[in-house]
Design a protein around this motif. Structure first.
Motif, PDB file in Angstrom:
ATOM      1  N   MET A   1       0.873  -1.176   0.000  1.00 27.46           N
ATOM      2  CA  MET A   1       0.000   0.000   0.000  1.00 27.46           C
ATOM      3  C   MET A   1       0.909   1.224   0.000  1.00 27.46           C
ATOM      4  SD  MET A   1      -3.003  -1.434   0.121  1.00 27.46           S
ATOM      5  CE  MET A   1      -4.127  -0.137   0.647  1.00 27.46           C
ATOM      6  N   LEU A   2       0.777   2.050  -1.030  1.00 28.56           N
ATOM      7  CA  LEU A   2       1.749   3.115  -1.248  1.00 28.56           C
ATOM      8  C   LEU A   2       1.120   4.502  -1.272  1.00 28.56           C
ATOM      9  CD1 LEU A   2       3.577   1.404  -4.256  1.00 28.56           C
ATOM     10  CD2 LEU A   2       4.013   1.074  -1.817  1.00 28.56           C
ATOM     11  N   LYS A   3       1.974   5.519  -1.049  1.00 27.05           N
ATOM     12  CA  LYS A   3       1.577   6.919  -1.162  1.00 27.05           C
ATOM     13  C   LYS A   3       2.655   7.700  -1.917  1.00 27.05           C
ATOM     14  CE  LYS A   3      -1.344   7.338   2.962  1.00 27.05           C
ATOM     15  NZ  LYS A   3      -1.562   8.081   4.232  1.00 27.05           N
ATOM     16  N   PRO A   4       2.912   7.327  -3.167  1.00 30.54           N
ATOM     17  CA  PRO A   4       3.972   8.004  -3.921  1.00 30.54           C
ATOM     18  C   PRO A   4       3.533   9.378  -4.421  1.00 30.54           C
ATOM     19  CG  PRO A   4       2.872   6.435  -5.330  1.00 30.54           C
ATOM     20  CD  PRO A   4       2.264   6.276  -3.961  1.00 30.54           C
ATOM     21  N   GLU A   5       4.514  10.183  -4.770  1.00 29.26           N
ATOM     22  CA  GLU A   5       4.213  11.470  -5.391  1.00 29.26           C
ATOM     23  C   GLU A   5       3.647  11.238  -6.794  1.00 29.26           C
ATOM     24  OE1 GLU A   5       4.639  14.660  -4.155  1.00 29.26           O
ATOM     25  OE2 GLU A   5       4.992  13.688  -2.222  1.00 29.26           O
ATOM     26  N   VAL A   6       4.253  10.303  -7.517  1.00 32.51           N
ATOM     27  CA  VAL A   6       3.849  10.003  -8.893  1.00 32.51           C
ATOM     28  C   VAL A   6       3.694   8.495  -9.056  1.00 32.51           C
ATOM     29  CG1 VAL A   6       4.522  10.086 -11.326  1.00 32.51           C
ATOM     30  CG2 VAL A   6       5.026  12.033  -9.815  1.00 32.51           C
ATOM     31  N   PHE A   7       2.576   8.084  -9.629  1.00 39.43           N
ATOM     32  CA  PHE A   7       2.326   6.674  -9.929  1.00 39.43           C
ATOM     33  C   PHE A   7       1.966   6.553 -11.399  1.00 39.43           C
ATOM     34  CE2 PHE A   7      -0.632   3.051 -10.350  1.00 39.43           C
ATOM     35  CZ  PHE A   7       0.203   2.038  -9.909  1.00 39.43           C
ATOM     36  N   VAL A   8       2.689   5.706 -12.122  1.00 36.22           N
ATOM     37  CA  VAL A   8       2.446   5.504 -13.548  1.00 36.22           C
ATOM     38  C   VAL A   8       1.999   4.057 -13.761  1.00 36.22           C
ATOM     39  CG1 VAL A   8       3.399   5.636 -15.875  1.00 36.22           C
ATOM     40  CG2 VAL A   8       4.264   7.169 -14.090  1.00 36.22           C
ATOM     41  N   ALA A   9       0.788   3.883 -14.291  1.00 35.28           N
ATOM     42  CA  ALA A   9       0.246   2.550 -14.557  1.00 35.28           C
ATOM     43  C   ALA A   9       0.430   2.224 -16.036  1.00 35.28           C
ATOM     44  CB  ALA A   9      -1.233   2.504 -14.179  1.00 35.28           C
ATOM     45  N   VAL A  10       1.186   1.180 -16.319  1.00 34.69           N
ATOM     46  CA  VAL A  10       1.496   0.806 -17.700  1.00 34.69           C
ATOM     47  C   VAL A  10       0.826  -0.523 -18.021  1.00 34.69           C
ATOM     48  CG1 VAL A  10       3.336   0.275 -19.330  1.00 34.69           C
ATOM     49  CG2 VAL A  10       3.704   2.003 -17.563  1.00 34.69           C
ATOM     50  N   GLY A  11      -0.134  -0.497 -18.930  1.00 35.27           N
ATOM     51  CA  GLY A  11      -0.828  -1.730 -19.294  1.00 35.27           C
ATOM     52  C   GLY A  11      -1.629  -2.316 -18.151  1.00 35.27           C
ATOM     53  N   VAL A  12      -2.134  -1.457 -17.279  1.00 34.40           N
ATOM     54  CA  VAL A  12      -2.916  -1.871 -16.114  1.00 34.40           C
ATOM     55  C   VAL A  12      -4.388  -1.580 -16.391  1.00 34.40           C
ATOM     56  CG1 VAL A  12      -3.372  -1.441 -13.668  1.00 34.40           C
ATOM     57  CG2 VAL A  12      -1.021  -1.471 -14.509  1.00 34.40           C
ATOM     58  N   SER A  13      -5.249  -2.576 -16.198  1.00 36.62           N
ATOM     59  CA  SER A  13      -6.667  -2.399 -16.512  1.00 36.62           C
ATOM     60  C   SER A  13      -7.373  -1.459 -15.539  1.00 36.62           C
ATOM     61  CB  SER A  13      -7.375  -3.754 -16.525  1.00 36.62           C
ATOM     62  OG  SER A  13      -7.328  -4.354 -15.231  1.00 36.62           O
ATOM     63  N   GLY A  14      -6.930  -1.471 -14.276  1.00 39.65           N
ATOM     64  CA  GLY A  14      -7.540  -0.570 -13.304  1.00 39.65           C
ATOM     65  C   GLY A  14      -8.461  -1.252 -12.317  1.00 39.65           C
ATOM     66  N   GLN A  15      -8.260  -2.548 -12.082  1.00 39.58           N
ATOM     67  CA  GLN A  15      -9.064  -3.257 -11.094  1.00 39.58           C
ATOM     68  C   GLN A  15      -8.885  -2.623  -9.719  1.00 39.58           C
ATOM     69  OE1 GLN A  15     -11.254  -5.876 -11.619  1.00 39.58           O
ATOM     70  NE2 GLN A  15     -10.918  -5.412 -13.777  1.00 39.58           N
TER      71      GLN A  15
ATOM     72  N   GLN B   1      -8.805  -3.829  -6.825  1.00 38.67           N
ATOM     73  CA  GLN B   1      -7.898  -4.539  -5.921  1.00 38.67           C
ATOM     74  C   GLN B   1      -6.460  -4.057  -6.069  1.00 38.67           C
ATOM     75  OE1 GLN B   1     -10.150  -5.983  -7.843  1.00 38.67           O
ATOM     76  NE2 GLN B   1     -11.472  -7.223  -6.542  1.00 38.67           N
ATOM     77  N   HIS B   2      -6.113  -3.565  -7.257  1.00 36.89           N
ATOM     78  CA  HIS B   2      -4.772  -3.024  -7.484  1.00 36.89           C
ATOM     79  C   HIS B   2      -4.722  -1.535  -7.151  1.00 36.89           C
ATOM     80  CE1 HIS B   2      -0.791  -2.497  -9.231  1.00 36.89           C
ATOM     81  NE2 HIS B   2      -1.268  -1.555 -10.031  1.00 36.89           N
ATOM     82  N   MET B   3      -5.696  -0.789  -7.627  1.00 40.75           N
ATOM     83  CA  MET B   3      -5.656   0.665  -7.507  1.00 40.75           C
ATOM     84  C   MET B   3      -5.826   1.160  -6.076  1.00 40.75           C
ATOM     85  SD  MET B   3      -4.823   1.581 -10.442  1.00 40.75           S
ATOM     86  CE  MET B   3      -4.941   3.359 -10.176  1.00 40.75           C
ATOM     87  N   VAL B   4      -6.477   0.342  -5.225  1.00 37.33           N
ATOM     88  CA  VAL B   4      -6.617   0.762  -3.838  1.00 37.33           C
ATOM     89  C   VAL B   4      -5.247   0.861  -3.177  1.00 37.33           C
ATOM     90  CG1 VAL B   4      -6.824  -1.547  -2.814  1.00 37.33           C
ATOM     91  CG2 VAL B   4      -7.980   0.394  -1.745  1.00 37.33           C
ATOM     92  N   GLY B   5      -4.261   0.156  -3.739  1.00 33.46           N
ATOM     93  CA  GLY B   5      -2.907   0.201  -3.198  1.00 33.46           C
ATOM     94  C   GLY B   5      -2.199   1.519  -3.424  1.00 33.46           C
ATOM     95  N   VAL B   6      -2.739   2.360  -4.316  1.00 30.63           N
ATOM     96  CA  VAL B   6      -2.131   3.671  -4.583  1.00 30.63           C
ATOM     97  C   VAL B   6      -3.173   4.782  -4.466  1.00 30.63           C
ATOM     98  CG1 VAL B   6      -0.216   2.849  -5.996  1.00 30.63           C
ATOM     99  CG2 VAL B   6      -2.426   3.279  -7.066  1.00 30.63           C
ATOM    100  N   SER B   7      -4.203   4.540  -3.686  1.00 33.97           N
ATOM    101  CA  SER B   7      -5.261   5.542  -3.533  1.00 33.97           C
ATOM    102  C   SER B   7      -4.733   6.828  -2.905  1.00 33.97           C
ATOM    103  CB  SER B   7      -6.400   4.976  -2.675  1.00 33.97           C
ATOM    104  OG  SER B   7      -5.919   4.592  -1.396  1.00 33.97           O
ATOM    105  N   GLY B   8      -3.591   6.733  -2.220  1.00 35.85           N
ATOM    106  CA  GLY B   8      -3.015   7.919  -1.600  1.00 35.85           C
ATOM    107  C   GLY B   8      -1.989   8.627  -2.462  1.00 35.85           C
ATOM    108  N   ALA B   9      -1.815   8.191  -3.717  1.00 40.71           N
ATOM    109  CA  ALA B   9      -0.842   8.818  -4.620  1.00 40.71           C
ATOM    110  C   ALA B   9      -1.258  10.245  -4.957  1.00 40.71           C
ATOM    111  CB  ALA B   9      -0.704   8.002  -5.902  1.00 40.71           C
ATOM    112  N   ARG B  10      -0.277  11.124  -5.063  1.00 42.50           N
ATOM    113  CA  ARG B  10      -0.590  12.526  -5.375  1.00 42.50           C
ATOM    114  C   ARG B  10      -1.015  12.693  -6.828  1.00 42.50           C
ATOM    115  NH1 ARG B  10       3.036  17.290  -3.033  1.00 42.50           N
ATOM    116  NH2 ARG B  10       2.048  16.365  -1.203  1.00 42.50           N
ATOM    117  N   SER B  11      -0.312  12.043  -7.753  1.00 36.37           N
ATOM    118  CA  SER B  11      -0.652  12.125  -9.179  1.00 36.37           C
ATOM    119  C   SER B  11      -0.581  10.732  -9.795  1.00 36.37           C
ATOM    120  CB  SER B  11       0.319  13.059  -9.923  1.00 36.37           C
ATOM    121  OG  SER B  11       0.231  14.377  -9.426  1.00 36.37           O
ATOM    122  N   ILE B  12      -1.613  10.376 -10.560  1.00 37.74           N
ATOM    123  CA  ILE B  12      -1.674   9.064 -11.191  1.00 37.74           C
ATOM    124  C   ILE B  12      -1.752   9.231 -12.711  1.00 37.74           C
ATOM    125  CG2 ILE B  12      -2.991   6.926 -11.423  1.00 37.74           C
ATOM    126  CD1 ILE B  12      -3.969   7.280  -8.590  1.00 37.74           C
TER     127      ILE B  12
END
Length: 253
Positions: A190-204, A206-217
């Motif tokens: 479970m992460l809170k990065p400044e920048v999160f880049v999703a490459v070839g990720v569908s957006g389920q 279960q995955h995206m909740v792990g970066v819900s605290g990201a500043r920019s996606i």
């Protein structure tokens, strides 16, 4: 002796010190240890906690429910509160939020009697040096990647922008393309990065909740209807094999 042998000692110490809350990081072994401690204390564990605080002397916790599709806030009526903090968030938790007195380090001495579980063998497990929680930039790859060899393309891009690599659960657990410590999501990091880049990720979720605290996606996906675009700040519709090299060039990376 085993890690879990400490459970009775921790429970006894909690009783002696009149502790209001016991926090465990959300590792696999801590899930068992926290349950053993809670059972000894006659209480239960609040799992997957993403935020915790004290209000009017009561411990409150926000944690994921329904597989990460929702968050529930609850006041811990049981004493003490046993909280399983989502892995990666414990390090970023402000110590002063729950501490009302100076920190004290206590050494535990295990009892001489033999535990019910016996260690019969130890085997070294090869591990990568991974600290996703500390990364300010993270690039995560999903099943949009055609084959394992193509990870080099994403890794090269991540390296050039100073980012750590992560992935969706299938790539770590089903395909085995990446270390399980790089899996981001409900039962992963479970992460809170400044920048999160999703490459070839569908957006389920279960995955995206792990970066819900990201500043920019940011997201790159060739499917314009992919659900990932509903959860991002910036999106690029295109084939990652075309976009990543051009994006790196445009960024001057």
């Amino acid at each position: 002796r085993l890690y879990e042998d400490c459970a009775p000692l921790i429970a006894e110490l909690v009783k002696e010190q009149d502790v209001k809350a016991v926090l465990f990081s959300g590792s696999k072994r801590n899930r068992l240890l926290s349950a053993l401690v809670a059972a000894s204390l006659g209480t239960c564990v609040v799992p997957d906690v993403s935020r915790t605080w004290v209000e009017e002397g009561e411990v409150w916790a926000e944690h994921m429910v329904y597989g990460g599709t929702a968050l529930r806030v609850e006041r811990n009526l049981s004493k003490p509160a046993v909280l399983l903090i989502s892995e990666g968030l414990l390090a970023s938790l402000v110590a002063g939020e729950l501490r009302t007195s100076p920190a004290v380090t206590i050494e535990l001495s295990l009892p001489a009697e033999k535990p019910g579980i016996r260690l019969v063998e130890r085997r070294p497990k090869p591990l990568e040096s991974i600290d996703l929680a500390a990364a300010s930039r993270v690039v995560s790859v999903g099943r949009g990647l055609a084959k394992q060899d193509d990870l080099a393309l994403v890794e090269g891009f991540a390296h050039k922008i100073g980012a750590e690599m992560g992935c969706t659960r299938p790539l770590a657990e089903s395909e085995g393309w990446m270390d399980k410590a790089r899996y981001i999501g409900v039962s992963g990091a479970m992460l809170k990065p400044e920048v999160f880049v999703a490459v070839g990720v569908s957006g389920q979720v279960q995955h995206m909740v792990g970066v819900s605290g990201a500043r920019s996606i940011f997201a790159i996906n060739k499917d314009k209807n992919a659900s990932i675009f509903k959860q991002t700040d910036y999106g690029i519709v295109g084939d990652l094999y075309d976009v990543l090299p051009k994006l790196a060039e445009e960024l001057g990376a």
